[in-house]
Enzyme design. Structure first.
Site, PDB file in Angstrom:
ATOM      1  N   ARG A   5       0.463 -14.167   1.566  1.00 46.30           N
ATOM      2  CA  ARG A   5      -0.065 -14.147   2.930  1.00 46.30           C
ATOM      3  C   ARG A   5      -1.458 -14.784   2.976  1.00 46.30           C
ATOM      4  O   ARG A   5      -2.347 -14.401   2.241  1.00 46.30           O
ATOM      5  CB  ARG A   5      -0.091 -12.711   3.468  1.00 46.30           C
ATOM      6  CG  ARG A   5       1.315 -12.159   3.678  1.00 46.30           C
ATOM      7  CD  ARG A   5       1.324 -10.722   4.155  1.00 46.30           C
ATOM      8  NE  ARG A   5       1.010  -9.774   3.113  1.00 46.30           N
ATOM      9  CZ  ARG A   5       1.124  -8.438   3.252  1.00 46.30           C
ATOM     10  NH1 ARG A   5       1.535  -7.933   4.397  1.00 46.30           N
ATOM     11  NH2 ARG A   5       0.817  -7.631   2.255  1.00 46.30           N
TER      12      ARG A   5
ATOM     13  N   VAL B  92       0.828  -1.205   0.000  1.00 46.10           N
ATOM     14  CA  VAL B  92       0.000   0.000   0.000  1.00 46.10           C
ATOM     15  C   VAL B  92       0.866   1.260   0.000  1.00 46.10           C
ATOM     16  O   VAL B  92       0.671   2.167  -0.812  1.00 46.10           O
ATOM     17  CB  VAL B  92      -0.949   0.009   1.223  1.00 46.10           C
ATOM     18  CG1 VAL B  92      -1.761   1.301   1.250  1.00 46.10           C
ATOM     19  CG2 VAL B  92      -1.878  -1.185   1.179  1.00 46.10           C
TER      20      VAL B  92
ATOM     21  N   PHE C 196      -8.507   1.721   0.578  1.00 45.69           N
ATOM     22  CA  PHE C 196      -9.391   0.687   0.027  1.00 45.69           C
ATOM     23  C   PHE C 196      -8.834   0.061  -1.252  1.00 45.69           C
ATOM     24  O   PHE C 196      -9.546  -0.676  -1.930  1.00 45.69           O
ATOM     25  CB  PHE C 196     -10.780   1.274  -0.237  1.00 45.69           C
ATOM     26  CG  PHE C 196     -11.482   1.729   1.021  1.00 45.69           C
ATOM     27  CD1 PHE C 196     -12.117   0.817   1.847  1.00 45.69           C
ATOM     28  CD2 PHE C 196     -11.477   3.068   1.390  1.00 45.69           C
ATOM     29  CE1 PHE C 196     -12.753   1.227   3.015  1.00 45.69           C
ATOM     30  CE2 PHE C 196     -12.111   3.488   2.559  1.00 45.69           C
ATOM     31  CZ  PHE C 196     -12.756   2.573   3.369  1.00 45.69           C
TER      32      PHE C 196
ATOM     33  N   ALA D 212     -17.700 -18.125  -6.157  1.00 40.29           N
ATOM     34  CA  ALA D 212     -17.349 -19.259  -5.299  1.00 40.29           C
ATOM     35  C   ALA D 212     -15.946 -19.699  -5.704  1.00 40.29           C
ATOM     36  O   ALA D 212     -15.517 -19.488  -6.834  1.00 40.29           O
ATOM     37  CB  ALA D 212     -18.335 -20.393  -5.518  1.00 40.29           C
TER      38      ALA D 212
ATOM     39  N   CYS E  48      -5.382  -9.181   4.282  1.00 41.03           N
ATOM     40  CA  CYS E  48      -6.381  -8.303   4.908  1.00 41.03           C
ATOM     41  C   CYS E  48      -7.637  -8.998   5.425  1.00 41.03           C
ATOM     42  O   CYS E  48      -7.983  -8.829   6.596  1.00 41.03           O
ATOM     43  CB  CYS E  48      -6.773  -7.199   3.941  1.00 41.03           C
ATOM     44  SG  CYS E  48      -5.411  -6.068   3.607  1.00 41.03           S
TER      45      CYS E  48
ATOM     46  N   LYS F 284      -7.273 -11.310   8.508  1.00 45.13           N
ATOM     47  CA  LYS F 284      -6.710 -10.514   9.619  1.00 45.13           C
ATOM     48  C   LYS F 284      -7.750  -9.532  10.166  1.00 45.13           C
ATOM     49  O   LYS F 284      -7.941  -9.423  11.373  1.00 45.13           O
ATOM     50  CB  LYS F 284      -5.471  -9.761   9.116  1.00 45.13           C
ATOM     51  CG  LYS F 284      -5.051  -8.579   9.979  1.00 45.13           C
ATOM     52  CD  LYS F 284      -3.825  -7.873   9.438  1.00 45.13           C
ATOM     53  CE  LYS F 284      -4.083  -6.891   8.317  1.00 45.13           C
ATOM     54  NZ  LYS F 284      -4.713  -5.622   8.680  1.00 45.13           N
TER      55      LYS F 284
HETATM   56  N1  NAD Z   1      -2.381  -5.018   1.128  1.00 50.59           N
HETATM   57  C1  NAD Z   1      -3.591  -4.550   0.851  1.00 50.59           C
HETATM   58  O1  NAD Z   1      -4.240  -4.946  -0.116  1.00 50.59           O
HETATM   59  C2  NAD Z   1      -4.190  -3.487   1.736  1.00 50.59           C
HETATM   60  C3  NAD Z   1      -5.288  -2.757   1.284  1.00 50.59           C
HETATM   61  C4  NAD Z   1      -5.820  -1.779   2.108  1.00 50.59           C
HETATM   62  C5  NAD Z   1      -5.275  -1.541   3.358  1.00 50.59           C
HETATM   63  N2  NAD Z   1      -4.208  -2.275   3.784  1.00 50.59           N
HETATM   64  C6  NAD Z   1      -3.630  -1.963   5.104  1.00 50.59           C
HETATM   65  O2  NAD Z   1      -2.488  -1.136   4.872  1.00 50.59           O
HETATM   66  C7  NAD Z   1      -1.471  -1.437   5.835  1.00 50.59           C
HETATM   67  C8  NAD Z   1      -0.199  -1.826   5.149  1.00 50.59           C
HETATM   68  O3  NAD Z   1      -0.445  -2.990   4.382  1.00 50.59           O
HETATM   69  P1  NAD Z   1       0.624  -3.574   3.343  1.00 50.59           P
HETATM   70  O4  NAD Z   1      -0.014  -4.714   2.663  1.00 50.59           O
HETATM   71  O5  NAD Z   1       1.187  -2.458   2.551  1.00 50.59           O
HETATM   72  O6  NAD Z   1       1.736  -4.119   4.355  1.00 50.59           O
HETATM   73  P2  NAD Z   1       3.217  -4.593   4.002  1.00 50.59           P
HETATM   74  O7  NAD Z   1       3.554  -5.602   5.020  1.00 50.59           O
HETATM   75  O8  NAD Z   1       3.333  -4.923   2.550  1.00 50.59           O
HETATM   76  O9  NAD Z   1       4.103  -3.280   4.237  1.00 50.59           O
HETATM   77  C9  NAD Z   1       4.279  -2.682   5.477  1.00 50.59           C
HETATM   78  C10 NAD Z   1       5.652  -2.023   5.481  1.00 50.59           C
HETATM   79  O10 NAD Z   1       5.771  -1.246   6.669  1.00 50.59           O
HETATM   80  C11 NAD Z   1       7.113  -1.336   7.090  1.00 50.59           C
HETATM   81  N3  NAD Z   1       7.245  -0.901   8.487  1.00 50.59           N
HETATM   82  C12 NAD Z   1       7.032  -1.609   9.627  1.00 50.59           C
HETATM   83  N4  NAD Z   1       7.251  -0.805  10.700  1.00 50.59           N
HETATM   84  C13 NAD Z   1       7.632   0.417  10.233  1.00 50.59           C
HETATM   85  C14 NAD Z   1       7.978   1.643  10.835  1.00 50.59           C
HETATM   86  N5  NAD Z   1       7.975   1.794  12.153  1.00 50.59           N
HETATM   87  N6  NAD Z   1       8.325   2.685  10.044  1.00 50.59           N
HETATM   88  C15 NAD Z   1       8.312   2.562   8.690  1.00 50.59           C
HETATM   89  N7  NAD Z   1       7.977   1.415   8.052  1.00 50.59           N
HETATM   90  C16 NAD Z   1       7.644   0.363   8.825  1.00 50.59           C
HETATM   91  C17 NAD Z   1       7.480  -2.789   6.848  1.00 50.59           C
HETATM   92  O11 NAD Z   1       8.877  -2.973   6.821  1.00 50.59           O
HETATM   93  C18 NAD Z   1       6.799  -3.042   5.495  1.00 50.59           C
HETATM   94  O12 NAD Z   1       7.685  -2.778   4.422  1.00 50.59           O
HETATM   95  C19 NAD Z   1      -2.053  -2.534   6.735  1.00 50.59           C
HETATM   96  O13 NAD Z   1      -2.652  -1.952   7.865  1.00 50.59           O
HETATM   97  C20 NAD Z   1      -3.118  -3.172   5.856  1.00 50.59           C
HETATM   98  O14 NAD Z   1      -4.137  -3.788   6.608  1.00 50.59           O
HETATM   99  C21 NAD Z   1      -3.644  -3.231   2.987  1.00 50.59           C
END
Ligand code: NAD
Length: 445
Positions: free
Chosen positions: A333, A11, A155, A259, A267, A270
């Site tokens: 994941r 994201v 989103f 289906a 997501c 979790k």
């Molecule tokens: N993946 C999706 O499709 C999606 C869609 C909407 C919302 N989200 C939400 O967005 C958030 C991020 O999701 P993602 O899939 O990008 O996760 P991700 O695991 O791909 O990326 C998270 C990144 O944050 C970094 N990180 C951890 N601690 C940190 C810190 N203190 N400072 C800076 N960077 C740090 C990690 O090293 C990692 O690279 C989550 O809360 C998720 O639920 C995800």
């Protein structure tokens, strides 16, 4: 504007690149130093269509930069976005440590007023806690800057993150701070074609809960259809016909009614766990059932394979197409393929695996295992296999040559975990075809 984005994951990186493309000076920070070093050297840490080219373009233009120094990012932005991961444990408790780490960095290093925005998916009330952490870190060094905290859940969909970031269907902002709302409106206005409908301002807790509610609804639709698929199998009906019939109802709509082998990804599962944890006082009944249906569904493909070949699969070789939790991503994941693979191996089968993008991540998760062959092309996976299991509906798997497949598969069976194949076409090639919820319409060849 100057923006800081904490988190260079699926994201954060997509959002940062699209904001740079819109003309902002974006500094993207991550604690994963090798990831930052790779991005600076032009290496993408993840697969997301179009993102590599966009990151390269914006880096070259000087609008997108990377750092592993949280202090530098905290000082940089007019708006600071928290886009770090916040995992939920088996009971649903959300680990907010990475979120608070960013909040502390902002409190410690920020030299002026600012706006901190929670974009990660976080339980209702987290923004209040983030605000308290920032205030505490500011107070410890005697600073009196005003850091507003707003909520702006994301989103976007993995696999179309660039598209979704460029053209979001809505922007939800949780804040009661007029300045914060005005600043975010200025940032997002160019992305909205119909702001009256797409720009949604509310209190912070409602914005936090809205994201969980959206994911819970999506998970519920999938589990509903998977449950209907089981009914269809018993009733001798075809879930694909049922899907088209109910999807044409304007009150229901066609999206998220497939289906299949169960939902996965970082997501839905979790966030459902987290919601159950948060909603414990509200005695949730539906969401635990949604999760239970999905867990059972992840074994459905295995059950079909075992039903066809018998309980022991010793001496059988299965080709598996698609490992990522959905097409166009390398994200493994919670992928349903992992459940299938473990169950097939436990039953004694040998596996020939292929995925267009997720094999490195899958290999890192599964390790070098007896009985697994990693194949570099879809057809190579079929070579020497008895049957094919399709788990993830990548475009590359959608139009195979079934006549050729009939030559390669010695036991001539296809288990279509996403209902993408026309069973009549598969059967015409002399291959048995099983789908999910397709009842008696699928003949054994
Ligand atoms: N993946 C999706 O499709 C999606 C869609 C909407 C919302 N989200 C939400 O967005 C958030 C991020 O999701 P993602 O899939 O990008 O996760 P991700 O695991 O791909 O990326 C998270 C990144 O944050 C970094 N990180 C951890 N601690 C940190 C810190 N203190 N400072 C800076 N960077 C740090 C990690 O090293 C990692 O690279 C989550 O809360 C998720 O639920 C995800």
């Amino acid at each position: 504007m100057k923006l800081a984005v904490f988190g260079a994951g699926y994201v954060g990186l997509s959002f940062a690149a699209c904001m740079a493309e819109a003309g902002h000076a974006v500094l993207c920070a991550d604690t994963d130093a090798p990831r930052i070093a790779g991005l600076r050297a032009g290496r993408m840490p993840l697969h997301e269509p179009g993102l590599g080219a966009l990151v390269a373009q914006e880096t070259a233009a000087g609008r997108l930069r990377f750092t592993d120094d949280a202090g530098e990012a905290a000082r940089h932005g007019d708006i600071l976005f928290i886009v770090v991961n916040a995992p939920a444990d088996a009971a649903g408790a959300v680990d907010l440590e990475a979120v608070f780490e960013v909040a502390r960095a902002v409190g410690r290093h920020r030299g002026r007023d600012g706006l901190l925005v929670c974009k990660s998916t976080l339980p209702a009330g987290t923004a209040d806690r983030v605000e308290a952490v920032v205030r505490d870190a500011l107070a410890r060094r005697g600073a009196t800057h005003r850091i507003a905290v707003a909520v702006n859940p994301e989103f976007l969909r993995e696999g179309s993150a660039v598209h979704d970031s460029r053209a979001p269907d809505r922007i939800v902002v949780g804040s009661s701070d007029a300045e914060a709302i005005a600043l975010l409106a200025q940032l997002y206005r160019p992305f909205l074609r119909d702001p009256a409908r797409q720009w949604l301002v509310m209190d912070r807790r409602s914005a936090e809960l809205a994201k969980y509610a959206a994911n819970a609804m999506l998970a519920t639709r999938i589990s509903f259809m998977n449950e209907m698929a089981r009914v269809a199998e018993q009733a001798g009906a075809d879930i694909e016909s049922v899907r088209r019939a109910i999807g044409a109802d304007a009150r229901i709509g066609p999206a998220f009614l497939q289906a299949g082998a169960g939902y996965g990804g970082s997501c839905l599962a979790k966030d459902l766990r987290a919601l159950r944890h948060v909603g414990e006082g509200a005695a949730l009944r539906l969401l635990p059932a949604v999760a239970a249906v999905n867990e059972a569904q992840k074994s459905r493909l295995f059950e079909l394979v075992a039903g066809h070949f018998g309980a022991t699969l010793a001496g059988r070789t299965l080709a598996v197409w698609g490992l990522a939790f959905k097409p166009d991503t390398d994200d493994m994941r919670d992928a349903p393929s992992l459940v299938l693979i473990e169950r097939l191996l436990a039953a004694g089968a040998r596996l020939r695996l292929h995925d267009p993008a997720a094999m490195p991540n899958a290999r890192a998760l599964l390790g070098e295992r007896e009985g697994i062959a990693w194949c570099d092309a879809p057809e190579a996976a079929l070579d020497g296999a008895d049957a094919l299991v399709l788990v993830t509906e990548w475009a590359a798997y959608r139009r195979p040559d079934f006549t050729r497949m009939a030559v390669l598969l010695s036991a001539r069976a296809v288990f279509d975990g996403r209902n993408v194949y026309d069973s009549a076409e598969v059967e015409a090639a002399g291959i048995a075809c099983y789908g999910i919820g397709r009842g008696r319409s699928v003949r054994r060849v």
